[in-house]
Design a protein around this motif. Structure first.
Motif, short mmCIF file in Angstrom:
data_model
loop_
_atom_site.label_atom_id
_atom_site.label_comp_id
_atom_site.label_asym_id
_atom_site.label_seq_id
_atom_site.Cartn_x
_atom_site.Cartn_y
_atom_site.Cartn_z
N ALA A 88 0.80 -1.24 0.00
CA ALA A 88 0.00 0.00 0.00
C ALA A 88 0.83 1.30 0.00
CB ALA A 88 -0.98 0.00 1.17
N PRO A 89 1.93 1.41 0.76
CA PRO A 89 2.69 2.67 0.70
C PRO A 89 3.21 2.96 -0.71
CG PRO A 89 3.31 1.40 2.64
CD PRO A 89 2.43 0.50 1.82
N VAL A 132 7.44 3.34 7.64
CA VAL A 132 6.40 2.38 8.02
C VAL A 132 6.80 1.73 9.35
CG1 VAL A 132 5.06 0.39 7.27
CG2 VAL A 132 6.06 1.92 5.56
N LEU A 134 6.66 -1.15 11.20
CA LEU A 134 6.28 -2.52 10.83
C LEU A 134 6.34 -3.50 11.98
CD1 LEU A 134 7.94 -3.60 7.48
CD2 LEU A 134 5.52 -3.30 7.95
N ALA A 161 -0.13 1.67 10.27
CA ALA A 161 -1.22 0.70 10.04
C ALA A 161 -1.21 -0.41 11.08
CB ALA A 161 -1.08 0.09 8.64
N LYS A 188 -5.81 -6.53 12.09
CA LYS A 188 -4.89 -5.64 12.79
C LYS A 188 -5.12 -5.74 14.30
CE LYS A 188 -2.86 -3.62 9.24
NZ LYS A 188 -2.49 -4.73 8.36
#
Ligand SMILES: Cc1ncc(COP(=O)(O)O)c(C=O)c1O
Length: 372
Positions: A88-89, A132, A134, A161, A188
């Motif tokens: 997505a990024p 990100v 992660l 995210a 998530k």
């Protein structure tokens, strides 16, 4: 499966009755798009994420696209992005018309490498970057990324995210970000009953622009300041998320217990694997257990775990530069750390409410797979 990789039913069951009542009320009140539930969710997230402005949206990918647009990132601009992350990024950078530049990971924290980022800036002159956070933690160099970007005039968007509940330097990872995003994809740490997301910023002007962009760029009902998007949250999602928030601390606690169990179990198996944890100064949320196999590949181990009926994942089995649309993307190095790691990574079951018995079965199965 003797142990599933994830069991969402287990975390939905305890809130099922309240959610049915909330959704019945949504129907009664025709609370479909926006409304009281969405407003309450945004206020609750302001406290939970410790961010002064929260704008809900349709998913974490929209949050990235809209976040970049709100920060003025567009055609002709170069945006650094880690070579190992969800797709997505990369998509978001391309969707706003900018040019991605792939940066390798640091092999110790698995996040975008700060030294390579700094060197890459000298060559590529980044206009912006997506850092990100992660795997349930963040970069050991988070503070350095933020101050370097500030001093060099690099717009920094932080993709959170996966990082609900992550803290760095004693504060929520979302608090000091110029602009950050979150995904509430069901798997998530804080998941919705479908797709949902949010965008955070300490800057009220940026937040106002984000809110307009999520709602067609509206200034009034039929007047528009921007060309925006339809990325609004539904009442049903907001009420589901509010119920999930009531139990999320307990879910994170059980994830951390499971993470510790795995960590302790595999510490003694250091000739077979390395297990990653949040770097010092960072409190993780137990999103994923990330194991780097030192001999067999992740694919080999995944096949053996499947035979032993243990759910597993490989996050991520290929890096961005190995994907067709990114093959010719600019890069700051040969990206060898991320490509090597992706071949060797394996993730065991880890989810809110997992039992230690399940962790034991999964850990012993992986140990057996190492020995085969
Ligand atoms: C790091 C990262 N960024 C962005 C996204 C996109 O979020 P969504 O699936 O809500 O669009 C995800 C996950 O799904 C993710 O893991």
């Amino acid at each position: 499966m003797r142990v599933p990789f994830i069991d969402l039913k287990r975390i939905v069951d305890p809130i099922r009755q309240q959610v049915i009542e909330d959704w019945t009320n949504c129907l009664e009140n025709c609370e479909f798009v926006g409304g009281a539930g969405v407003q309450k969710l945004e206020k609750t997230l302001m406290q939970r994420l410790e961010s002064s402005h929260v704008v809900s949206c349709a998913n974490g990918t929209d949050a990235l696209v809209i976040g970049l647009q709100a920060l003025g990132v567009g055609p002709g601009m170069k945006v650094a992005v880690p070579n190992m992350t969800f797709w997505a990024p990369f998509e978001a950078i391309v969707q706003v018309g900018a040019t991605p530049v792939l940066v390798d990971i640091n092999p110790d924290d698995l996040q975008m490498d700060f030294d390579e980022f700094r060197r890459g800036h000298r060559e590529h002159h980044f206009d912006a970057a997506i850092l990100v956070h992660l795997f349930g933690w963040t970069s050991a160099a988070l503070a350095s990324f933020r101050s370097f970007c500030r001093s060099e005039g690099i717009t920094l968007l932080e993709d959170g995210a996966q990082s609900y509940g992550v803290r760095a330097g004693g504060e929520s990872v979302y608090t000091a970000a110029q602009l950050s995003t979150i995904s509430f994809y069901p798997a998530k740490v804080l998941g919705a009953a479908g797709d949902a997301g949010a965008i955070m910023s300490p800057d009220p002007k940026v937040a106002e622009k984000v809110r307009a962009l999520c709602n067609h760029g509206r200034a009034g009902h039929y007047t528009y300041d921007y060309v925006g998007w339809n990325s609004r949250m539904s009442g049903a999602q907001a009420h589901f998320l509010l119920r999930m928030i009531e139990q999320v601390d307990g879910l994170i606690a059980s994830r951390r217990v499971a993470e510790d169990y795995y960590y302790n179990h595999f510490e003694a198996l250091s000739k077979h694997c390395r297990v990653f944890k949040a770097p010092s100064g960072v409190t993780g949320n137990g999103y994923l257990i990330v194991i780097e196999s030192l001999k067999q590949t992740g694919d080999e181990l995944a096949a053996k775990l499947r035979d032993l009926k243990i759910g597993c994942a490989r996050t991520y089995p290929q890096t961005l530069c190995e994907q067709g649309p990114a093959q010719n993307a600019l890069r700051t190095s040969d990206l060898k750390h991320s490509q090597r790691f992706s071949r060797m990574v394996i993730n065991l079951p880890l989810f809110g409410g997992i039992t230690l018995e399940e962790c034991r079965m999964a850990a012993e199965s992986l140990e057996e797979a190492f020995g085969q």
